[in-house]
Write an enzyme that holds these catalytic residues in place. Structure first.
Site, PDB file in Angstrom:
ATOM      1  N   LYS C  97       1.008  -1.246   0.107  1.00 32.50           N
ATOM      2  CA  LYS C  97       0.132   0.014  -0.006  1.00 32.50           C
ATOM      3  C   LYS C  97       0.894   1.217  -0.099  1.00 32.50           C
ATOM      4  CE  LYS C  97      -2.761   2.576   3.213  1.00 32.50           C
ATOM      5  NZ  LYS C  97      -3.683   2.714   4.482  1.00 32.50           N
ATOM      6  N   GLY C 158      -8.005   8.921  10.602  1.00 31.59           N
ATOM      7  CA  GLY C 158      -7.983   8.945  11.969  1.00 31.59           C
ATOM      8  C   GLY C 158      -9.442   9.832  12.363  1.00 31.59           C
ATOM      9  N   ALA C 184      -9.650   5.083   5.021  1.00 30.81           N
ATOM     10  CA  ALA C 184      -9.362   6.045   6.009  1.00 30.81           C
ATOM     11  C   ALA C 184     -10.906   7.003   6.049  1.00 30.81           C
ATOM     12  CB  ALA C 184      -8.486   7.264   5.298  1.00 30.81           C
ATOM     13  N   GLY C 185     -10.968   7.207   7.001  1.00 25.63           N
ATOM     14  CA  GLY C 185     -12.167   8.109   7.661  1.00 25.63           C
ATOM     15  C   GLY C 185     -13.446   7.367   7.863  1.00 25.63           C
ATOM     16  N   ASN C 206      -8.994   1.071  10.381  1.00 23.29           N
ATOM     17  CA  ASN C 206      -8.288   1.013  11.375  1.00 23.29           C
ATOM     18  C   ASN C 206      -8.782   1.580  12.490  1.00 23.29           C
ATOM     19  OD1 ASN C 206      -4.484   0.984  11.257  1.00 23.29           O
ATOM     20  ND2 ASN C 206      -6.044   0.960  12.950  1.00 23.29           N
ATOM     21  N   THR C 207      -8.779   3.069  12.456  1.00 24.67           N
ATOM     22  CA  THR C 207      -8.990   3.647  13.652  1.00 24.67           C
ATOM     23  C   THR C 207     -10.458   3.329  14.542  1.00 24.67           C
ATOM     24  OG1 THR C 207      -7.586   5.534  12.700  1.00 24.67           O
ATOM     25  CG2 THR C 207      -9.144   6.113  14.390  1.00 24.67           C
TER      26      THR C 207
END
Lengths: 66, 367, 258
Positions: C97, C158, C184-185, C206-207
């Site tokens: 990635k 994040g 993301a997001g 992830n976050t």
């Protein structure tokens, strides 16, 4: 002789192979990758490479990441 | 790869089975979709979609407002010559028709330009028949050089050219191409184009792509409605526009919906297209391609054109003549087809304003 | 009809990609993989701590998983390329990635440098998944450069703000033939489902999991959400009417004519 390993200066008593050096620090081949003077060193070559004064090593492993 | 490959993919497609197999809930779902696939577009062209015309119109009106605002772009056609070597069954300029053949001299081009420019129009469409002897590319280039003194935008509707020829004309000042496939159905195409270079189906089909590669800013396509099964023809027109827009994303795409009109010659439409059919095509096209320009010419009646303004039309010809020249002096020669809306530019302008729209005479200016 | 996701010539069984950053401990990774069904798991590459070597992260990632290292830390194409080569030398496969971030305020990716890195790495046989700011022209460049998929952000890393780039994601999904992996997001399972309903090929989270009260339970929720969203997409969403009807009939003028 002096080496730079992961940005830190390290003093070695005598010349050793890369393999011996890594083993002495407790690293296992399967979990790290080594770059010597900006060149990747394959695990097979670790035994042949004799560290020299001024060598810069980067020893990396996988960590958590997104 | 060209559009021909896309066209061929549908040769095995069972249109009749598809046309019969649509349900009401399916059509409602299609109409409310944000993004239509090709077969959704086809579904909206069917008989089963007829009851939903008003619903389609509401959406088409909204989409047109969103993407174009309340504007109508105006232009006029100028026929430079009617010499033609082709024998097309449906056209008044057919080589076999005994009509007065004429070609404008450069002085005449200038006079026509002056007359047309006095109406306020700044976008012009120049047309010729197909004759590389009488109206070669060099002649066209010269005319363009004259016309660009008077008009901000010049579109050509001439015989299909090579990429290098389009490039040369673009350098001379052309920024738009109009080329109608007439009939996407190869069999019909073959039947109505009896003799002449126009018989080359693929060369014509791929003309828009050659022009786009040459750097043409805007491209207009269409099928002559009435030659072949209008549903399939409208379908392929939409597919062709979508293909061109996707492949040449920087080109401004437009579609015209020319309907066969009375003309010199005995040809009658095989598949007559009613007003209702025409509206259905317009609405389906708008839902399938929300950002494509749609043109209705003076082939159509004033009443029809006026009503189509709110439904998706974005460009109209005004004060047209389909005779060679015809603006500066009233010479007697036959037009390519009979006009239906004979209003002057001033009258059309008034009508547009009255409807709450802005008539746009000049959309851009090349500097 | 089978619904297959193919990336880099390989069939991927789960459309949920798991990020392993920000976790309190690596111990929960095997359980997270199990409950979420994830097959692709991202990792980062860092210098080992010479004094206290960590537990080998790879011990916690099930053998069946595809390890996807990211090039986090890279500030330009050259650094990303270097990290990618090092990561591949770990011997866990050739997926990468590409993440090139010089913006430490928002952590937005640098599309241009990422494209440059993609060009080089794709030629070297990597399976390249570039993390990008959703831009159609750049997505085409990634495609032409040989990327195996593209990973446009839904919102900055994040932020857990969901699909703020929704309209752009829709355009990418419509126009780019490569798998679109929204990365993301995504802050909630419903947002993951939403991405899948739009037609995304997969999502990476992830976050939202690492910072959840109960990461394992959240991981399970995400797995289900991705599945639900994909099924909804395949089923074909129903009718929603978003346009207003005119007060007088627009096609009434046709009545008097045939």
């Amino acid at each position: 002789m002096k080496l730079k390993v992961n940005g830190r200066e390290i003093e070695l008593e005598k010349a050793v192979t890369l393999s011996e050096f890594l083993k002495s620090r407790g690293f296992e081949p399967e979990r790290i990758v080594v770059e010597r003077n900006l060149e990747i060193v394959t695990t097979e070559a670790w035994g042949q490479i004799i560290l020299e004064d001024g060598d810069q090593l980067e020893i990396l492993s996988f960590v958590g990441g997104g | 790869m060209s559009f021909y490959e896309v066209y061929q993919q549908y040769q095995e497609f069972d249109f009749d089975a598809f046309l019969k197999g649509l349900s009401a809930p399916e059509l409602l779902r299609i109409i409310s979709k944000e993004r239509l696939e090709p077969l959704d577009f086809l579904a909206l062209l069917t008989d089963q979609a007829q009851p939903y015309l008003e619903l389609m119109a509401a959406k088409a009106r909204q989409l047109t407002l969103q993407h174009f605002g309340r504007v109508i772009f105006l232009y006029a056609p100028l026929y430079l010559a009617n010499y033609c070597v082709n024998q097309c069954a449906y056209c008044g300029f057919n080589v076999r028709n005994k009509i007065t053949r004429k070609k404008l001299s450069f002085e005449e081009v200038e006079r026509e330009a002056e007359a047309l420019a006095r109406t306020g129009l700044r976008h012009i469409l120049i047309l010729t028949g197909e004759s590389r002897r009488e109206t070669p590319v060099a002649y066209l280039g010269e005319c363009v050089q004259i016309l660009k003194q008077y008009f901000a935008s010049i579109t050509i509707e001439v015989y299909p050219l090579q990429e290098s020829e389009y490039a040369r004309l673009i350098e001379d000042g052309v920024d738009g191409l109009t080329v109608y496939q007439e009939a996407y159905d190869e069999t019909t195409y073959d039947q109505v184009h009896l003799k002449g270079p126009k018989r080359d189906y693929r060369f014509r089909l791929e003309a828009p792509e050659r022009a786009a590669k040459a750097g043409m800013r805007s491209i207009n396509i269409g099928a002559l409605l009435g030659l072949a099964d209008w549903r399939k023809e409208a379908f392929f027109t939409g597919l062709h526009a979508d293909y061109l827009q996707t492949k040449f994303s920087d080109v401004e795409l437009g579609v015209s919906l020319p309907r066969l009109r009375p003309h010199v010659g005995a040809f009658q439409p095989q598949a007559p297209v009613s007003d209702r059919n025409l509206v259905q095509i317009l609405l389906a096209l708008r839902l399938f391609l929300p950002r494509v320009g749609i043109t209705i010419s003076t082939r159509e009646s004033a009443r029809l054109r006026d009503n189509l303004i709110g439904l998706g039309v974005t460009k109209m010809s005004a004060g047209s003549s389909t005779k060679v020249g015809g603006y500066a002096h009233q010479e007697e020669s036959e037009g390519q087809f009979a006009l239906s809306d004979t209003r002057s530019v001033a009258e059309i302008k008034r009508m547009i304003i009255q409807k709450g729209y802005q008539p746009v005479f000049k959309d851009w200016l090349a500097i | 009809m089978t619904d297959q996701l193919i990336i880099g010539g390989r069939q991927i069984k789960s459309r949920f990609f798991l990020g392993t950053g920000k976790l309190a401990t690596h111990q929960i990774i095997p359980k997270l993989v199990e409950v979420s069904g994830a097959e692709v798991v991202t990792v980062a590459l860092r210098r080992v701590d010479l004094d206290t070597p960590d537990e080998n992260l790879l011990n916690f990632i099930p053998k069946e998983c595809i390890v996807m290292p990211n090039t986090s830390g890279a500030r330009n194409a050259a650094e990303a390329i270097r990290i990618a080569r090092l990561a591949r030398a770990m011997g866990c496969g050739n997926w990468i990635k590409i993440e090139v971030i010089t913006d430490n305020k928002y952590l937005l990716p640098d599309n241009l440098e990422t494209i440059r890195a993609t060009e080089v790495l794709a030629k070297e046989g990597f399976v390249v998944l570039p993390y990008m700011c959703p831009d159609l022209m750049d997505a085409k460049r990634f495609r032409d450069a040989g990327a195996a998929a593209v990973m446009p952000l839904g919102a900055p890393i994040g932020t857990n703000k969901g699909l703020r780039t929704r309209e752009l994601l829709k355009i990418l999904i419509a126009e780019i033939e490569l798998p679109i992996v929204v990365d993301a997001g995504i802050g909630k399972p419903s947002e993951a489902a939403e991405a899948m309903e739009l037609g995304a090929a997969a999502v990476l989270v992830n976050t939202a999991i690492a910072t959840a009260g109960d990461p394992i339970m959240m991981g399970r929720a995400f797995g289900k959400a991705v599945e639900a969203g994909r099924l909804a997409y395949l089923a074909g969403l129903g009718v929603t009417k978003e346009f207003a009807e005119a007060s007088s009939p627009l096609t009434g003028f046709l009545e008097s004519v045939v």
